[in-house]
Design a protein around this motif. Structure first.
Motif, PDB file in Angstrom:
ATOM      1  N   GLN A 180       0.794  -1.231   0.000  1.00  0.00           N
ATOM      2  CA  GLN A 180       0.000   0.000   0.000  1.00  0.00           C
ATOM      3  C   GLN A 180       0.830   1.286   0.000  1.00  0.00           C
ATOM      4  O   GLN A 180       0.343   2.370   0.332  1.00  0.00           O
ATOM      5  N   LYS A 181       2.107   1.178  -0.429  1.00  0.00           N
ATOM      6  CA  LYS A 181       2.921   2.383  -0.594  1.00  0.00           C
ATOM      7  C   LYS A 181       2.451   3.181  -1.803  1.00  0.00           C
ATOM      8  O   LYS A 181       2.690   4.387  -1.891  1.00  0.00           O
ATOM      9  N   LYS A 182       1.816   2.461  -2.738  1.00  0.00           N
ATOM     10  CA  LYS A 182       1.244   3.121  -3.906  1.00  0.00           C
ATOM     11  C   LYS A 182      -0.271   2.929  -3.866  1.00  0.00           C
ATOM     12  O   LYS A 182      -0.750   1.832  -3.596  1.00  0.00           O
ATOM     13  N   GLN A 183      -1.006   3.987  -4.121  1.00  0.00           N
ATOM     14  CA  GLN A 183      -2.455   3.902  -4.158  1.00  0.00           C
ATOM     15  C   GLN A 183      -2.980   4.716  -5.333  1.00  0.00           C
ATOM     16  O   GLN A 183      -2.541   5.839  -5.555  1.00  0.00           O
ATOM     17  N   GLN A 184      -3.890   4.122  -6.068  1.00  0.00           N
ATOM     18  CA  GLN A 184      -4.478   4.784  -7.224  1.00  0.00           C
ATOM     19  C   GLN A 184      -5.988   4.701  -7.119  1.00  0.00           C
ATOM     20  O   GLN A 184      -6.545   3.655  -6.779  1.00  0.00           O
ATOM     21  N   LEU A 185      -6.662   5.790  -7.413  1.00  0.00           N
ATOM     22  CA  LEU A 185      -8.115   5.814  -7.432  1.00  0.00           C
ATOM     23  C   LEU A 185      -8.582   5.658  -8.873  1.00  0.00           C
ATOM     24  O   LEU A 185      -8.165   6.396  -9.768  1.00  0.00           O
ATOM     25  N   ILE A 186      -9.446   4.685  -9.095  1.00  0.00           N
ATOM     26  CA  ILE A 186      -9.981   4.468 -10.431  1.00  0.00           C
ATOM     27  C   ILE A 186     -11.502   4.522 -10.366  1.00  0.00           C
ATOM     28  O   ILE A 186     -12.106   4.123  -9.369  1.00  0.00           O
ATOM     29  N   PRO A 187     -12.157   5.007 -11.421  1.00  0.00           N
ATOM     30  CA  PRO A 187     -13.623   5.022 -11.437  1.00  0.00           C
ATOM     31  C   PRO A 187     -14.189   3.609 -11.364  1.00  0.00           C
ATOM     32  O   PRO A 187     -13.568   2.646 -11.806  1.00  0.00           O
ATOM     33  N   LEU A 188     -15.386   3.504 -10.817  1.00  0.00           N
ATOM     34  CA  LEU A 188     -16.037   2.205 -10.720  1.00  0.00           C
ATOM     35  C   LEU A 188     -16.185   1.566 -12.094  1.00  0.00           C
ATOM     36  O   LEU A 188     -16.043   0.342 -12.236  1.00  0.00           O
ATOM     37  N   GLU A 189     -16.407   2.370 -13.127  1.00  0.00           N
ATOM     38  CA  GLU A 189     -16.562   1.833 -14.472  1.00  0.00           C
ATOM     39  C   GLU A 189     -15.289   1.124 -14.945  1.00  0.00           C
ATOM     40  O   GLU A 189     -15.352   0.075 -15.596  1.00  0.00           O
ATOM     41  N   VAL A 190     -14.129   1.682 -14.624  1.00  0.00           N
ATOM     42  CA  VAL A 190     -12.864   1.054 -14.998  1.00  0.00           C
ATOM     43  C   VAL A 190     -12.684  -0.258 -14.239  1.00  0.00           C
ATOM     44  O   VAL A 190     -12.246  -1.270 -14.802  1.00  0.00           O
ATOM     45  N   HIS A 191     -13.028  -0.240 -12.963  1.00  0.00           N
ATOM     46  CA  HIS A 191     -12.967  -1.462 -12.157  1.00  0.00           C
ATOM     47  C   HIS A 191     -13.830  -2.555 -12.785  1.00  0.00           C
ATOM     48  O   HIS A 191     -13.400  -3.723 -12.900  1.00  0.00           O
ATOM     49  N   GLN A 192     -15.022  -2.202 -13.211  1.00  0.00           N
ATOM     50  CA  GLN A 192     -15.929  -3.191 -13.785  1.00  0.00           C
ATOM     51  C   GLN A 192     -15.432  -3.686 -15.139  1.00  0.00           C
ATOM     52  O   GLN A 192     -15.638  -4.853 -15.491  1.00  0.00           O
ATOM     53  N   GLN A 193     -14.772  -2.822 -15.891  1.00  0.00           N
ATOM     54  CA  GLN A 193     -14.168  -3.249 -17.157  1.00  0.00           C
ATOM     55  C   GLN A 193     -13.040  -4.253 -16.903  1.00  0.00           C
ATOM     56  O   GLN A 193     -12.916  -5.264 -17.611  1.00  0.00           O
TER      57      GLN A 193
END
Length: 270
Positions: A171-184
């Motif tokens: 968890q030294k790196k964290q990225q926020l992605i939209p839910l749509e990208v997660h679902q893709q």
């Protein structure tokens, strides 16, 4: 860590598959190396770890370690120790046959990133430790990717524009992605995956073993509680009752040895 858990799942899958090569990505004290060797005596093992903390070393394995090898006494007389190189940076086609290789990922890196790297290199069979449920852990797991909504239902309040936190590298790196990208990404996983199987827990905890009766003559802690945990996070434990645990001798173990379950999962790609 392996010494605090019962990892029959690792032994079972290596024994079942009998791979020609095993890549152990994350070694720590070396217990998983020992388990792999017991299950596949003739396999060629590649063990990768950015540190050098092993207490057990396999004399036939090929090591890639990051720290001074003198920190690991068991490597002093080892003839095949190399400087650490990240799994994704190694040209594995010169070292192994991907279709005859089994990979253990126990490195606290993003499971999705590792799966993509391994697939690009032609690998198909993996075991993921640190396979955290949604909203937990120090790395983004395959289990979290399987959750269609990324665990947002567990948030205190549902955001209007939900995003998923993708943790990587402890968890030294964290990225926020939209839910749509997660679902893709999830759809890609469903397209690629032939098998996703979570090794069931041996037991949850001594305090959650069902006793025959209580003062009120009902099961304790209750069948309902176990079912709720199983439905939301994992399958029911193999050992559910006090009498089963007693018969198997599990009650003699220290409680800390049964209190850590990481949802270890076997993944096989098409």
């Amino acid at each position: 860590w392996y010494q605090r858990r019962v990892h029959g799942g690792l032994w079972f899958h290596v024994k079942r598959l009998q791979p020609k090569y095993v890549i152990e990505n994350g070694v720590y004290l070396g217990q998983s190396t020992w388990i792999i060797r017991q299950a596949a005596p003739h396999a060629k093992i590649y063990s990768l770890d950015p540190l050098c903390t092993m207490q057990y070393c396999d004399m036939d394995a090929i090591y890639y370690v990051g720290a001074d090898r003198r920190q690991c006494a068991c490597l002093n007389n080892h003839t095949n120790v190399n400087q650490f190189v990240d799994f994704g940076a190694i040209n594995w086609s010169k070292l192994v046959e991907p279709n005859s290789t089994f990979i253990l990922f126990d490195d606290h890196q993003s499971g999705w990133r590792r799966l993509q790297q391994a697939r690009d290199k032609g690998f198909r069979k993996f075991l993921f430790d640190d396979n955290w449920p949604p909203m937990k852990g120090d790395c983004f797991s395959i289990k979290q990717l399987c959750d269609e909504n990324g665990g947002i239902e567990l948030m205190p309040s549902l955001p209007s524009n939900p995003v998923i936190t993708v943790k990587d590298n402890f968890q030294k790196k964290q990225q926020l992605i939209p839910l749509e990208v997660h679902q893709q990404n999830r759809q890609l996983l469903l397209k690629w995956a032939k098998v996703y199987y979570e090794i069931p827990p041996i037991l949850f905890h001594y305090n959650m073993l069902i006793r025959p009766t209580t003062f009120w003559r009902i099961p304790s802690p209750s069948d309902f509680l176990l079912e709720r945990i199983g439905a939301h996070f994992t399958s029911l434990p193999i050992v559910q009752t006090f009498s089963q645990a007693d018969t198997l001798g599990l009650l003699q173990l220290d409680q800390s040895q049964v209190a850590h379950y990481q949802y270890m999962a076997y993944v096989e790609l098409n």
